[in-house]
Design a protein around this motif. Structure first.
Motif, mmCIF file in Angstrom:
data_model
loop_
_atom_site.group_PDB
_atom_site.id
_atom_site.type_symbol
_atom_site.label_atom_id
_atom_site.label_comp_id
_atom_site.label_asym_id
_atom_site.label_seq_id
_atom_site.Cartn_x
_atom_site.Cartn_y
_atom_site.Cartn_z
ATOM 1 N N HIS A 143 0.803 -0.970 0.098
ATOM 2 C CA HIS A 143 0.081 0.066 0.058
ATOM 3 C C HIS A 143 0.924 1.162 0.112
ATOM 4 O O HIS A 143 0.246 2.253 -0.277
ATOM 5 N N ARG A 144 2.143 1.211 0.323
ATOM 6 C CA ARG A 144 2.955 2.358 0.554
ATOM 7 C C ARG A 144 4.417 2.190 0.329
ATOM 8 O O ARG A 144 4.932 1.873 -0.733
ATOM 9 N N SER A 145 4.772 2.525 1.520
ATOM 10 C CA SER A 145 6.625 2.462 1.688
ATOM 11 C C SER A 145 6.959 1.055 1.980
ATOM 12 O O SER A 145 6.051 0.121 2.612
ATOM 13 N N ILE B 268 10.909 11.069 0.516
ATOM 14 C CA ILE B 268 11.653 10.259 1.625
ATOM 15 C C ILE B 268 11.590 8.807 1.265
ATOM 16 O O ILE B 268 12.034 7.960 1.958
ATOM 17 N N GLY B 269 11.270 8.314 -0.171
ATOM 18 C CA GLY B 269 11.508 6.917 -0.439
ATOM 19 C C GLY B 269 11.008 6.795 -1.763
ATOM 20 O O GLY B 269 10.432 7.618 -2.604
ATOM 21 N N HIS B 270 11.056 5.482 -2.273
ATOM 22 C CA HIS B 270 10.602 5.162 -3.628
ATOM 23 C C HIS B 270 10.106 3.719 -3.513
ATOM 24 O O HIS B 270 10.208 2.931 -2.679
ATOM 25 N N GLN B 271 9.110 3.343 -4.391
ATOM 26 C CA GLN B 271 8.765 1.958 -4.772
ATOM 27 C C GLN B 271 8.981 1.914 -6.343
ATOM 28 O O GLN B 271 7.992 2.141 -7.051
ATOM 29 N N ARG B 272 10.190 1.810 -6.681
ATOM 30 C CA ARG B 272 10.498 1.733 -8.092
ATOM 31 C C ARG B 272 9.863 0.956 -9.133
ATOM 32 O O ARG B 272 9.553 1.407 -10.271
ATOM 33 N N ALA B 273 9.566 -0.272 -8.668
ATOM 34 C CA ALA B 273 8.879 -1.368 -9.461
ATOM 35 C C ALA B 273 7.524 -0.699 -9.917
ATOM 36 O O ALA B 273 6.832 -1.085 -10.959
ATOM 37 N N LYS B 274 7.037 0.147 -8.854
ATOM 38 C CA LYS B 274 5.415 0.809 -9.254
ATOM 39 C C LYS B 274 5.783 2.096 -9.968
ATOM 40 O O LYS B 274 4.592 2.742 -10.234
ATOM 41 N N GLY B 275 6.818 2.663 -9.955
ATOM 42 C CA GLY B 275 6.959 4.067 -10.455
ATOM 43 C C GLY B 275 6.534 5.314 -9.423
ATOM 44 O O GLY B 275 6.161 6.111 -9.762
ATOM 45 N N TRP B 276 6.468 4.740 -8.337
ATOM 46 C CA TRP B 276 6.056 5.571 -7.046
ATOM 47 C C TRP B 276 7.461 6.355 -6.577
ATOM 48 O O TRP B 276 8.234 5.709 -6.164
ATOM 49 N N ASP B 339 13.639 11.320 -11.993
ATOM 50 C CA ASP B 339 14.707 10.755 -10.948
ATOM 51 C C ASP B 339 14.694 11.662 -9.839
ATOM 52 O O ASP B 339 15.536 12.917 -10.061
ATOM 53 N N LEU B 340 14.051 11.601 -8.773
ATOM 54 C CA LEU B 340 14.108 12.481 -7.556
ATOM 55 C C LEU B 340 14.712 11.595 -6.490
ATOM 56 O O LEU B 340 13.890 10.825 -5.656
ATOM 57 N N PRO B 341 16.026 11.643 -6.053
ATOM 58 C CA PRO B 341 16.648 10.957 -5.025
ATOM 59 C C PRO B 341 15.895 11.453 -3.560
ATOM 60 O O PRO B 341 15.347 12.508 -3.493
ATOM 61 N N VAL B 342 16.057 10.473 -2.617
ATOM 62 C CA VAL B 342 15.715 10.965 -1.172
ATOM 63 C C VAL B 342 16.256 12.088 -0.827
ATOM 64 O O VAL B 342 17.560 12.451 -1.136
ATOM 65 N N GLY B 343 15.540 13.065 -0.211
ATOM 66 C CA GLY B 343 15.891 14.500 0.254
ATOM 67 C C GLY B 343 15.674 15.494 -0.868
ATOM 68 O O GLY B 343 15.667 16.786 -0.552
ATOM 69 N N SER B 344 15.228 15.094 -2.059
ATOM 70 C CA SER B 344 15.019 16.140 -3.227
ATOM 71 C C SER B 344 13.551 17.005 -2.668
ATOM 72 O O SER B 344 12.751 16.405 -2.008
ATOM 73 N N LEU B 345 13.490 18.286 -2.975
ATOM 74 C CA LEU B 345 12.483 19.078 -2.715
ATOM 75 C C LEU B 345 11.510 19.183 -4.051
ATOM 76 O O LEU B 345 12.004 19.388 -5.131
ATOM 77 N N VAL B 346 10.296 18.927 -3.739
ATOM 78 C CA VAL B 346 9.224 19.330 -4.589
ATOM 79 C C VAL B 346 8.254 20.340 -4.176
ATOM 80 O O VAL B 346 8.207 20.378 -2.889
ATOM 81 N N ARG B 347 7.496 21.112 -5.156
ATOM 82 C CA ARG B 347 6.216 21.691 -4.538
ATOM 83 C C ARG B 347 4.985 21.227 -5.162
ATOM 84 O O ARG B 347 5.005 20.688 -6.472
ATOM 85 N N ILE B 348 4.083 21.122 -4.455
ATOM 86 C CA ILE B 348 2.560 20.432 -4.857
ATOM 87 C C ILE B 348 1.690 21.800 -4.913
ATOM 88 O O ILE B 348 1.305 22.463 -4.040
ATOM 89 N N LEU B 349 1.072 21.894 -6.314
ATOM 90 C CA LEU B 349 0.123 23.064 -6.294
ATOM 91 C C LEU B 349 -1.171 22.306 -5.967
ATOM 92 O O LEU B 349 -1.538 20.931 -6.314
ATOM 93 N N PRO B 350 -1.909 22.969 -5.278
ATOM 94 C CA PRO B 350 -3.386 22.292 -4.255
ATOM 95 C C PRO B 350 -4.293 22.134 -5.719
ATOM 96 O O PRO B 350 -4.483 23.119 -6.456
ATOM 97 N N ASN B 351 -5.322 21.228 -5.019
ATOM 98 C CA ASN B 351 -6.568 21.436 -6.063
ATOM 99 C C ASN B 351 -7.450 22.578 -5.358
ATOM 100 O O ASN B 351 -7.894 23.217 -6.220
ATOM 101 N N HIS B 352 -7.405 22.790 -4.267
ATOM 102 C CA HIS B 352 -8.317 23.776 -3.459
ATOM 103 C C HIS B 352 -7.563 24.521 -2.507
ATOM 104 O O HIS B 352 -7.088 24.213 -1.449
ATOM 105 N N ALA B 353 -7.202 25.935 -2.926
ATOM 106 C CA ALA B 353 -6.494 26.693 -2.010
ATOM 107 C C ALA B 353 -6.940 26.787 -0.571
ATOM 108 O O ALA B 353 -6.245 26.773 0.544
ATOM 109 N N CYS B 354 -8.481 27.067 -0.590
ATOM 110 C CA CYS B 354 -9.008 27.106 0.784
ATOM 111 C C CYS B 354 -8.820 26.131 1.800
ATOM 112 O O CYS B 354 -8.483 26.237 3.010
ATOM 113 N N SER B 355 -8.667 24.925 1.061
ATOM 114 C CA SER B 355 -8.501 23.660 2.037
ATOM 115 C C SER B 355 -7.087 23.344 2.347
ATOM 116 O O SER B 355 -6.879 22.763 3.329
#
Lengths: 381, 381
Positions: A143-145, B268-276, B339-355
C-alpha cells in the motif's frame, strides 16, 4: 480542567470528545491485546494530545508512535520518551531528531527503507556522536512504503549500512494500511496474519545475516483488532481505535455508538422544498475527507445525531462548503428529515477521526453530555 | 519580516505563498472589475491573513468578507472595520457579533434568509441598543442557502421583520457557488448574468415593498472573472482568485503558472517497481480535498512541480495517507517519472487553495524563490 458546563454553552462548530467512550475504546483494545505476549505502542497521530496519550499509554514515558517531529517534540517535552517517528526519515530532518533526543533524553527512533537513508542516518550518527536507533520499514501489503519482506539482499544491505556506518539497528516495522479497504472479519484476520508473516520473514532475514533485530513491530487498527496469532511479534501499534469513526465502523472495528469524537454544529437555515437543513459545519469543521464513500454505506461528510449523540435515521451531511453543511436524508433513505429549527444543536460523527480532528486546535471533553475539560492538540509540523 | 533565506532551509512539509503571483492575481481581478462602477469586497476566508488582506483590500479598513467570527475578531482588532460575516447567522452568535462591533467599532454585517432569523436579530438589536445591519441572502442557483429571488412575499416578510423589529436592512447578497461546476467561458458568463439578475430581482422586490436596499452584492471567483454586465449591482465579492488553484485552473479563471500557493515537500522514499515516489506531504499537508476529480483533468491530490514551481509532466500525487504522499504519473500519462533521490524538494500545487491553506498555521512567503517573510493565519472559529 474547566468547570462543568452544558454543551449548549459551546461556540459552534467545535470538536467534542466523549471521555467515557474514549476510555472504553482503550479498555477494549488493551483487553484484546492482553492475550498476547506483546507490548503495545499506541499511535498518537490521531489524538495529538498529551491528555489523550496519558489515557492510552502503558506508562507516562510511553511507548508511543508519532507522525511528525512536532508531535515528537511536544510529547518528549512532557516526558513521553519512548518514541518512534513513523514516517521515512529525510536527511534534512536528522538535526531536529538529534535535538529532540539530546534536549529531552528521548529514545526517538527513526524508520527507513533504503540504503541511501541508512547511509545518511549512519553518517549523521557518526558525525554527531549519537548512534540513532533505526527500524527498517517493511512493505507487507503493497500500500505504500517499505522493503519487500522476501528481499533478504536489500534488507541485509540496509541493515549493514546502518550498523557498520555508525547507527543502531533496532529491528523492523510494518503497517497493514491496506486493511482499511477490507470489510469482513475473515479478510481482516487474513490481513493480520499476512502482516505478521511479512514482519517475521523480514526479521528472520536480518538475523540470518547476523544482524540484530530485537524489535518486530506491526499494527493498524483493523489488523490489531482482528489478529489471532502474534508469534514472533514483539510490539503492536494502533491509533484510530481510541476514537473510532464511520470508516472504522464500516470496516467493523467499532460500532457507531462507540465513536468518541463528534463535531457540534448549529442549524442556521433550511431549503424546505429540497428537504435540506443547513448547518454551520462545512468541510472546514468536518474535513473534506469522504473516507466512507467507497464503503457499503456512504456516510456523506458525516452522520447527523442529536445533541446526546443519538443518530437521526438516515440523516447525513450530503454536501459541504467551507463553513456550510447541507444536511438531508441519504439517497434511498425513507424517513423524512427531523424538524430542527434554526438554532438547534446537532452532532456529526466523522468519516475519519484523524482528518476531522486535524481541523481543530482543541477537544471539548464531555462526560454525560456536560463539558468537563478542554484539551489542546499539537497540530502542524 | 525575516531575513531572506533559501527554500531549502525550510522544514517540510510547509505552505509557500509566492508574493509576485499573489500581487499579479490581485492586479488582474482589480483591473477586470475597474470597468464596472462597483465596489470590491474581497472574501478573506481563503487567506485568513492580515498581511494578505492588506494587499487585496481597497483600504486598511476594508471592505472585506469573512467566513467565521474568529476571522471577524482577528481582522477587526487590526483595523479592518467594514466586514460582512458571510454565513447565515444563528441566534447564539449574536452576542459575539455585538461584542466585535462594540469593542472595535466594526461595521460587522450579518446575513440571513428566514423570518425566524430576522426576528431574533431584531429582538437582539432592540434588547442591546445596537441595530444590527443585515443583508438578506438570495439563492441564485440552488446550490445552498438563500431566499428564491422571485419570492417577493418571503423577501418582504423578512425585510419587515428586520426593519420593524429594530434591526437595519442593508440590502441583499447572493453567491453563485454553482459556478464552480462550470468549465467554459460561455457558461460562466451566463452564470454571472443569472447571478446579477437574481440579485436585481430581489432588490427590486424589496424596494417595491417600500423597504431599503442600498447594497446589492454578488460574487464568486468564477462569476466575478467572467461577468460582463453589472447594472444594478453595487458590490462584487471574490476570494480564491487571489491564490488560484487547480480547480480554478480547470474552471478557467487562472493558469497553472499563476497559482500562488504550493506545499513544499521532501522525497522520503521510492517504490521503483511501481514508479512511485514517496513524499512527506500527505492529506494532512495537502488536505483530503479532491476538488479537481470531477473536472476534465483529475489532478489527484495535487500537481507535482520542481523547487522553482515548474510542473513535471503528468506527475501528480496519486494517493495520500496522513503524512505520506504517493507521487506518480497520472493514469494515461506518457512520460516516465523524474529521478528524484531521497531528500529532493518538490512543490505541490493544490486542488483547492482554501482547504490546503487551512491545514497550515502560516505562510512562508517567497519572492524569486527566496523566503522573505512568514505570515500567520487566523484558523479556527
Amino acid at each position: 480542567m474547566i468547570h462543568t458546563r452544558p454543551i449548549g454553552s459551546l461556540p459552534t462548530p467545535c470538536l467534542l470528545l466523549d471521555l467515557n467512550r474514549l476510555e472504553s475504546n482503550v479498555r477494549r483494545m488493551r483487553a484484546h491485546l492482553a492475550q498476547f505476549a506483546v507490548s503495545f505502542r499506541p499511535h498518537l497521530k490521531t489524538a495529538k494530545s498529551l491528555d489523550v496519550a496519558r489515557r492510552v499509554m502503558d506508562a507516562a514515558h510511553g511507548p508511543a508512535m508519532v507522525s511528525t517531529l512536532r508531535e515528537a517534540e511536544y510529547y518528549a517535552s512532557q516526558g513521553v520518551l519512548d518514541l518512534v517517528y513513523g514516517v521515512g526519515i529525510a536527511p534534512g530532518k536528522l538535526d531536529r531528531v538529534g535535538e529532540i533526543r539530546a534536549r529531552h533524553g528521548a529514545d526517538l527512533v527513526v524508520i527507513l527503507d533504503s540504503t541511501e537513508q541508512a547511509e545518511s542516518v549512519a553518517s549523521w550518527s557518526k558525525a554527531n556522536g549519537d548512534p540513532l536507533p533505526t527500524l527498517i520499514e517493511i512493505d507487507c501489503d503493497g500500500h505504500r512504503s517499505g522493503v519487500q519482506p522476501w528481499n533478504a539482499e536489500q534488507l541485509t544491505a540496509i541493515g549493514r549500512a546502518v550498523t557498520e556506518g555508525g547507527a543502531r539497528l533496532r529491528g523492523i516495522l510494518t503497517h497493514a494500511g491496506g486493511s482499511y479497504g477490507l470489510r469482513h472479519a475473515e479478510g481482516l484476520t487474513n490481513a493480520a496474519a499476512a502482516e505478521r508473516l511479512a514482519a517475521v520473514q523480514a526479521a528472520d532475514a536480518l538475523r540470518a545475516a547476523g544482524l540484530p533485530c530485537p524489535v518486530v513491530s506491526i499494527g493498524s487498527t483493523p489488523t490489531a483488532s482482528f489478529v489471532r496469532n502474534l508469534m514472533g511479534i514483539t510490539e503492536v501499534r494502533a491509533g484510530v481505535f481510541m476514537f473510532g469513526d464511520l470508516v472504522q465502523s464500516g470496516i467493523g472495528t467499532c460500532q457507531v455508538d462507540e465513536i468518541a469524537v463528534s463535531v457540534l454544529a448549529t442549524v442556521i437555515g433550511h431549503q424546505r422544498a429540497k428537504g435540506w437543513i443547513i448547518i454551520d459545519a462545512g468541510w472546514m469543521a468536518l474535513s473534506p475527507d469522504r473516507g466512507a464513500s467507497g464503503q457499503a454505506l456512504d456516510q456523506g461528510y458525516g452522520l447527523v445525531c442529536d445533541s446526546a449523540c443519538l443518530p437521526y435515521p438516515d440523516l447525513i451531511v450530503l454536501e459541504t462548503n467551507q463553513e456550510h453543511g447541507i444536511v438531508g436524508i441519504r439517497p434511498g433513505g425513507g424517513a423524512p428529515p427531523p424538524d430542527l429549527p434554526v438554532g438547534s444543536l446537532v452532532r456529526i460523527l466523522p468519516n475519519h477521526a484523524c482528518s476531522t480532528c486535524a481541523q481543530h486546535d482543541r477537544y471539548r471533553v464531555i462526560s454525560a453530555d456536560a463539558v468537563v475539560a478542554e484539551w489542546p492538540r499539537a497540530n502542524g509540523w
